[in-house]
Design an enzyme around this catalytic site. Structure first.
Site, short mmCIF file in Angstrom:
data_model
loop_
_atom_site.label_atom_id
_atom_site.label_comp_id
_atom_site.label_asym_id
_atom_site.label_seq_id
_atom_site.Cartn_x
_atom_site.Cartn_y
_atom_site.Cartn_z
N ILE A 28 30.11 -0.05 -29.29
CA ILE A 28 29.25 -1.19 -29.78
C ILE A 28 29.94 -2.10 -30.23
CG2 ILE A 28 27.05 -2.20 -29.93
CD1 ILE A 28 25.84 0.89 -29.79
N SER A 37 18.14 3.40 -34.28
CA SER A 37 17.99 4.31 -33.04
C SER A 37 16.86 4.58 -32.75
CB SER A 37 19.01 5.59 -33.15
OG SER A 37 18.59 6.37 -31.96
N TYR A 69 20.32 13.37 -38.50
CA TYR A 69 20.70 11.98 -37.88
C TYR A 69 19.34 11.18 -37.67
CZ TYR A 69 21.94 8.79 -34.36
OH TYR A 69 22.05 7.38 -33.66
N LYS A 77 18.20 7.22 -39.39
CA LYS A 77 18.03 6.11 -38.58
C LYS A 77 16.56 5.60 -38.88
CE LYS A 77 21.30 5.60 -37.40
NZ LYS A 77 22.21 4.71 -37.27
#
Length: 281
Positions: A12, A134, A165, A169
């Site tokens: 990205i 996310s 993770y 986020k």
């Protein structure tokens, strides 16, 4: 226009940098790996014809590296209009400073980078900070006692590093929520976003058996990096979204988040703890 882009040499980040370079923006790829960054720059230059894409070394797993990068940037670059906190990883282990790698890279590195560059952003007028989070933030949890003891982001089992993770986020969304409050009265705005589940090198640092856990699920919903970059570009370039500062975006639109992701006390506490962990207070 200046753009430090952590994580800009693949996925990205590279797709975002290419689009901005095509628009004539001066792009700075802030990356850990020089060879990968220079390969990305060569591709961007060949595709866009831009000669205003440069590399600066930045390792978000090292607070010393973040300080070194910002010192170099502030000495050599006269302006900053966009800061895109794009880097992210799924991995086990610890940073140079002893933090869980996902908490250290996905949150703390970006927090310190943004903190040290805020004054330059304010000088230019209309600056924006964009942090890639996310949808996984929904499953995150922040235990401040664990965080202060540097353990957030480590674990022996797949579910533990996935939980870490998700928690990193959630930190991204809460950081943006609190940053917007602290930027009130300035002309700088900030946004967090979910880019979609994108075909990137997100899991490149995990073991083979851990990839077996992650990748089959993601394959069902993968977007290509160009599609994944669209919400980042929307937050970077769209006029009129300034009143939405601090909000979370998906599919180029502001979305509602769960209660824990907009908790004022939690966001303020995370900011204060992050300042301490980065040695700022």
């Amino acid at each position: 226009m200046r753009l430090p882009g952590p994580g800009g040499n693949t996925g990205i980040g590279k797709a975002t940098a290419l689009h901005l370079a095509r628009r004539g923006v001066r792009v700075i790829l802030a990356c850990r790996n020089r060879d990968k960054a220079e390969a990305a720059i060569a591709e961007i230059q060949q595709t866009t014809g831009s000669t205003d894409v440069v590399y600066m070394h930045l390792d978000l797993a090292s607070l010393t590296s973040v300080h070194s990068f910002t010192q170099t940037f502030l000495k050599t670059e006269a302006r900053l209009d966009l800061l895109i906190n794009n880097a992210g990883l799924v991995a086990d282990g610890r940073t140079e400073d002893g933090f869980g790698i996902q908490f250290g890279v996905n949150h703390l590195g970006h927090f310190l980078l943004t903190y040290l560059l805020l004054e330059r952003l304010k000088e230019m007028g209309g600056g924006r900070v964009i942090t890639l989070s996310s949808i996984a933030h929904r499953w995150g949890h922040i235990d401040f006692e664990v965080t202060v003891n540097r353990h957030l982001g480590t674990g022996r089992y797949s579910w533990q590093f996935f939980q870490a993770y998700c928690s990193s986020k959630l930190c991204n969304v809460l950081f943006t929520h609190e940053l917007a409050k602290r930027l009130r009265g300035t002309n700088v705005t900030c946004y967090s976003l979910h880019p979609g589940i994108v075909r990137t090198e997100l899991s490149r640092y995990v073991s083979l058996w851990q990839k077996v856990f992650i990748e089959p699920v993601a394959q069902l919903l993968f977007l290509d990096p160009e599609a994944g970059a669209q919400t980042t570009l929307h937050c970077a370039l769209q006029e009129g979204i300034e009143p939405l500062s601090g909000r979370y975006f998906f599919c180029c639109a502001a979305q509602e988040v769960c209660a824990k992701a907009r908790d004022d006390a939690m966001a303020r506490k995370l900011w204060e703890v992050s300042e301490k962990l980065c040695g700022l207070k």
